[in-house]
Design a protein around this motif. Structure first.
Motif, PDB file in Angstrom:
ATOM      1  N   ALA A   1      -2.171  12.328   6.985  1.00  0.00           N
ATOM      2  CA  ALA A   1      -2.726  13.672   7.159  1.00  0.00           C
ATOM      3  C   ALA A   1      -1.616  14.686   7.433  1.00  0.00           C
ATOM      4  CB  ALA A   1      -3.736  13.664   8.304  1.00  0.00           C
ATOM      5  N   ASN A   2      -0.510  14.236   8.058  1.00  0.00           N
ATOM      6  CA  ASN A   2       0.588  15.152   8.383  1.00  0.00           C
ATOM      7  C   ASN A   2       1.541  15.378   7.212  1.00  0.00           C
ATOM      8  OD1 ASN A   2       2.153  12.849   8.233  1.00  0.00           O
ATOM      9  ND2 ASN A   2       2.124  12.516  10.448  1.00  0.00           N
ATOM     10  N   GLY A   3       1.205  14.856   6.033  1.00  0.00           N
ATOM     11  CA  GLY A   3       2.018  15.124   4.847  1.00  0.00           C
ATOM     12  C   GLY A   3       2.972  14.003   4.471  1.00  0.00           C
ATOM     13  N   LEU A   4       3.247  13.062   5.404  1.00  0.00           N
ATOM     14  CA  LEU A   4       4.169  11.968   5.080  1.00  0.00           C
ATOM     15  C   LEU A   4       3.509  10.982   4.129  1.00  0.00           C
ATOM     16  CD1 LEU A   4       5.823  10.996   8.494  1.00  0.00           C
ATOM     17  CD2 LEU A   4       6.767  12.365   6.609  1.00  0.00           C
ATOM     18  N   GLU A   5       4.313  10.429   3.225  1.00  0.00           N
ATOM     19  CA  GLU A   5       3.814   9.371   2.350  1.00  0.00           C
ATOM     20  C   GLU A   5       4.614   8.108   2.651  1.00  0.00           C
ATOM     21  OE1 GLU A   5       3.761   9.178  -2.291  1.00  0.00           O
ATOM     22  OE2 GLU A   5       2.002  10.184  -1.468  1.00  0.00           O
TER      23      GLU A   5
ATOM     24  N   TYR B   1       0.831  -1.199   0.000  1.00  0.00           N
ATOM     25  CA  TYR B   1       0.000   0.000   0.000  1.00  0.00           C
ATOM     26  C   TYR B   1       0.862   1.244   0.000  1.00  0.00           C
ATOM     27  CZ  TYR B   1      -3.604  -3.204   1.740  1.00  0.00           C
ATOM     28  OH  TYR B   1      -4.476  -4.234   1.901  1.00  0.00           O
ATOM     29  N   ARG B   2       0.365   2.284  -0.654  1.00  0.00           N
ATOM     30  CA  ARG B   2       0.936   3.614  -0.475  1.00  0.00           C
ATOM     31  C   ARG B   2      -0.076   4.389   0.359  1.00  0.00           C
ATOM     32  NH1 ARG B   2       4.696   6.445  -3.340  1.00  0.00           N
ATOM     33  NH2 ARG B   2       4.785   4.836  -4.934  1.00  0.00           N
ATOM     34  N   VAL B   3       0.391   4.988   1.425  1.00  0.00           N
ATOM     35  CA  VAL B   3      -0.521   5.710   2.322  1.00  0.00           C
ATOM     36  C   VAL B   3      -0.090   7.170   2.410  1.00  0.00           C
ATOM     37  CG1 VAL B   3      -1.468   5.854   4.673  1.00  0.00           C
ATOM     38  CG2 VAL B   3      -0.870   3.607   3.697  1.00  0.00           C
ATOM     39  N   ARG B   4      -1.035   8.071   2.127  1.00  0.00           N
ATOM     40  CA  ARG B   4      -0.746   9.501   2.324  1.00  0.00           C
ATOM     41  C   ARG B   4      -1.291   9.891   3.684  1.00  0.00           C
ATOM     42  NH1 ARG B   4       0.624  13.332  -1.066  1.00  0.00           N
ATOM     43  NH2 ARG B   4       0.040  12.154  -2.920  1.00  0.00           N
TER      44      ARG B   4
END
Ligand SMILES: Nc1ncnc2c1ncn2[C@@H]1O[C@H](COP(=O)(O)OP(=O)(O)O)[C@@H](O)[C@H]1O
Ligand SMILES: [Mg+2]
Length: 377
Positions: free
Chosen positions: A322-326, A317-320
């Motif tokens: 809420a704090n901007g980290l991917e 999975y790629r997760v974005r």
């Protein structure tokens, strides 16, 4: 002076070995020591100096600086044919007009080994590489993988101290390559000869080697066992080259690490004691990140899945966040009945245990504080 015992002597040593072509330094002050019977790999991207290093071990290139030793003896300037070393290249130059058995017998004939012994050793070697039933075949009748087995038998039959292999599986398709990797490792174990194996394929190096030297731009980055390279890479380059990873540039801030976007992350307990404000990289392996963790985790952040790749044994999975980290997350599919694949758009919590993160030096010196810069002028 006390002579070291035979078993203590390294099979192969490079001491401060450097080689330049024109103004380009192909191999830059490389020092390493390979044990007897070890399966040792040189791993790195194309152009990092692997072949040049191997050719200096074989005697085909003389270093500009430094020393090469085989079995404790300085061979830096000894020509190839006087070294107890054989080389297997990617293109297996078999003699087209000689049969499989005659190809393998070649080196023994030249050494005037008695005929009966040649026949016995050729048979043994062909059995070892699983080509016993093709001894009368001509090279043109063989597949790529079979030719390579013959080339290997031909290099091993004279029992050199060291076998050098330069991307020997590079010309084979993926499935055959994986099969030959297992075979090569078995053969090496059975003959007990020191192998130095050059590859740019990290999976290949990880699966076969006792130890791996990771090279980058002519230099050695790290020499270690496959599991240590993976778990404790010493640089961001090694972490990025071995396995997949999330690398976050952070700064030391009090008890934790702060990202450029101001997110505070927990530090592993073994993180080096760095002064406040110093920059380093935090490595998070995708398989150490947990989706919707139920237990106690030190780090926890909300996010949305942006990409899902189902790979059978795992889902990536790629997760974005809420704090901007991917972040890349890899989740094992441990049960066929509960394979739970989350679609893009699903909201998740990503968490990890503080000690699953690895703190890495950035490799770049921190800009010096202004007052220090002033005093150094
Ligand atoms: N004979 C040569 N003449 C000039 N440059 C060379 C020669 N052999 C290698 N190089 C250069 O040295 C560097 C290292 O090459 P090489 O050892 O072949 O790397 P690798 O095997 O890791 O791909 C590369 O930049 C390559 O272009
Ligand atoms: Mg090469």
């Amino acid at each position: 002076m006390v002579e070291p015992s035979v078993t203590d002597v390294a099979a192969v040593e490079m001491l401060g070995v450097t080689k330049s072509f024109g103004r380009a330094t192909a191999v830059d002050a490389v020092s390493l020591s390979v044990r007897r019977g070890e399966f040792f790999s040189l791993l790195g991207p194309s152009g990092c100096g692997k072949t040049t290093s191997l050719r200096m071990l074989g005697g085909f290139i003389v270093p500009d600086e430094g020393t090469v030793r085989l079995g404790g003896k300085d061979v830096t300037r000894v020509p190839p044919y006087k070294r107890d070393v054989n080389t297997v290249f990617q293109s297996y130059a078999l003699f087209a007009h000689l049969s499989v058995a005659q190809n393998v017998a070649f080196g023994l004939k030249r050494r005037k080994v008695p005929r009966a012994e040649i026949a016995r050793r050729v048979d043994e070697m062909l059995a070892l590489v699983d080509m016993g039933d093709r001894s009368r075949a001509m090279p043109a009748e063989l597949s790529g993988g079979q030719r390579q087995r013959v080339a290997l038998a031909r290099s091993l039959v004279t029992m050199p101290q060291v076998l050098l292999l330069d991307e020997p599986l590079g010309a084979l398709d993926l499935k055959l390559r994986r099969q030959m990797q297992v075979e090569l490792k078995r053969i090496q174990r059975e003959v007990g000869i020191t192998f130095i194996y050059v590859t740019h394929d990290q999976e290949e190096a990880l699966s076969m080697s006792d130890r791996i030297a990771v090279m980058n731009c002519g230099r050695l980055e790290q020499v270690d066992t496959p599991d240590a390279l993976y778990a404790r890479p010493s640089s961001a380059f090694v972490a990025g080259f071995i396995g997949s990873s999330n690398l976050l540039r952070v700064r030391r801030t009090g008890p934790g690490a702060e990202t450029a976007a101001g997110v505070l992350l927990p530090l592993p307990s073994d993180a080096p004691a760095l002064p406040d404000g110093s920059a380093f990289d935090l490595l998070l392996r995708p398989e150490h990140l947990l989706l919707d963790p139920t237990g106690d985790v030190a780090a926890r952040m909300e996010g949305t899945i942006t990409d899902t790749v189902f790979l059978g044994s795992v889902t990536q999975y790629r997760v974005r966040c809420a704090n901007g980290l991917e972040l890349m997350v890899s989740e094992p599919n441990t049960s066929s009945h509960h394979a739970h694949v989350r679609s893009p758009g699903t909201r998740v919590t990503v968490g990890w245990h503080a000690d699953d993160a690895v703190a890495l030096p950035t490799g770049l010196p921190d800009p010096a504080p202004a007052e220090n810069a002033a005093t150094s002028q």
